[in-house]
Motif scaffolding. Structure first.
Motif, short mmCIF file in Angstrom:
data_model
loop_
_atom_site.label_atom_id
_atom_site.label_comp_id
_atom_site.label_asym_id
_atom_site.label_seq_id
_atom_site.Cartn_x
_atom_site.Cartn_y
_atom_site.Cartn_z
N ALA A 1 -80.65 34.66 -30.33
CA ALA A 1 -81.97 35.14 -30.43
C ALA A 1 -82.20 36.14 -31.66
N PHE A 2 -83.27 35.96 -32.23
CA PHE A 2 -83.49 36.59 -33.32
C PHE A 2 -84.82 37.53 -32.76
N LEU A 3 -86.02 36.82 -32.93
CA LEU A 3 -87.25 37.49 -32.57
C LEU A 3 -87.29 37.46 -31.15
N THR A 4 -87.47 38.73 -30.32
CA THR A 4 -87.45 38.74 -29.07
C THR A 4 -88.50 39.96 -28.90
N ALA A 5 -89.83 39.59 -28.61
CA ALA A 5 -90.78 40.34 -28.27
C ALA A 5 -90.59 40.87 -26.99
N GLY B 1 -98.26 37.56 -29.73
CA GLY B 1 -98.01 36.74 -30.81
C GLY B 1 -96.69 35.79 -30.41
N MET B 2 -95.51 35.68 -31.18
CA MET B 2 -94.54 34.89 -30.94
C MET B 2 -93.66 35.83 -29.99
N ASN B 3 -93.08 35.06 -28.86
CA ASN B 3 -92.33 35.69 -27.86
C ASN B 3 -90.65 35.72 -28.36
N LEU B 4 -90.26 34.56 -28.79
CA LEU B 4 -88.83 34.14 -29.09
C LEU B 4 -88.57 33.27 -30.10
N PHE B 5 -87.51 33.54 -30.89
CA PHE B 5 -87.19 32.65 -32.16
C PHE B 5 -85.89 32.42 -32.13
N ALA C 1 -77.96 32.59 -39.70
CA ALA C 1 -78.86 33.10 -40.41
C ALA C 1 -80.37 32.65 -40.09
N VAL C 2 -81.26 33.63 -40.39
CA VAL C 2 -82.69 33.20 -40.13
C VAL C 2 -83.25 33.74 -41.39
N LEU C 3 -84.19 32.86 -41.98
CA LEU C 3 -84.71 33.15 -43.42
C LEU C 3 -86.37 33.22 -43.13
N LEU C 4 -86.97 34.50 -43.56
CA LEU C 4 -88.35 34.50 -43.69
C LEU C 4 -89.00 34.51 -45.06
#
Length: 217
Positions: free
Chosen positions: A42-46, A31-35, A160-163
């Motif tokens: 860096a938030f999402l870091t697969a 899926g996603m690797n980085l956001f 901040a990051v919002l889901l």
């Protein structure tokens, strides 16, 4: 890694997953690797350490992993340059896991559709979001039981990051992970979005969420 969520030399140590391998070259990211955002970082870091450090849908029954998508089943295509569509097949139950990622000006929109070849035993479907743990990070909305429409992850600098979810779901913390030959301070956390608790394949499970910057003004 094709037969278990815990590859060789990966184990739970003091409540965390520790991998003796720094990475696994043949464990393709699904899926996603980085956001990343300028203020939050860096938030999402697969990572390709174990299944628990990847952005994918895993399948459980009675709290145990019973199925997961195989990397070698992947099909992918770009649509109009702003939408990536992938399809994976799960290893044991043959579930079709369709994922569409739309690239927007202020973030990403992810659409999931999971279907089964036939009706079967009830399963729990969990979307995994691995993230870079930061000392000043606060996660609001990830509750073990309460269903929520949003989860906000913030830092002391206002970043901040919002889901945002298209329907209320339970979001909870999963395993933290570490791997050999990485900075000992580097930990990958896991947010688990419970897509369905009683999926039996009679109807597809569909879910959409967005991820974007939400810095304090």
């Amino acid at each position: 890694y094709e037969n278990t969520p815990f590859p060789d030399k990966a184990e739970v140590v003091n409540g965390e997953i520790y991998s003796a391998h720094p990475s696994r070259a043949w464990m393709a990211m699904q899926g996603m690797n980085l956001f990343w955002t300028p203020k939050f970082g860096a938030f999402l870091t697969a990572r390709n350490w174990t299944m628990y450090t990847q952005n994918l849908v895993r399948v459980e029954q009675n709290g145990k992993v019973v199925d997961f998508p195989t990397c070698y089943s992947a099909e992918a295509k770009y649509v109009s340059g702003k939408r990536l569509e992938t399809v994976h097949t799960s290893k044991y139950y043959g579930l079709k896991m369709k994922r569409a990622t739309e690239f927007k000006e202020d973030g990403l929109k992810v659409s999931l559709k999971i279907s089964a070849p036939e009706k079967g035993k009830k399963m729990t479907l969990i979307e995994q979001l691995p993230f870079h743990i930061k000392n000043d990070m606060t996660i609001s909305g990830a509750d073990q039981e309460k269903r929520v429409s949003q989860v906000r992850i913030s830092r002391s600098n206002g970043g901040a990051v919002l889901l945002s979810f298209n329907r209320p779901v339970v979001v909870k913390r999963g395993y933290d992970s570490r791997a050999a030959m990485n900075d000992p301070k580097l930990k990958v956390g896991l947010l688990e979005i419970v897509l369905a608790e009683n999926f039996d394949g009679a109807e597809p499970c569909e879910f959409t969420y967005e991820i974007k910057a939400d810095d304090s003004k």
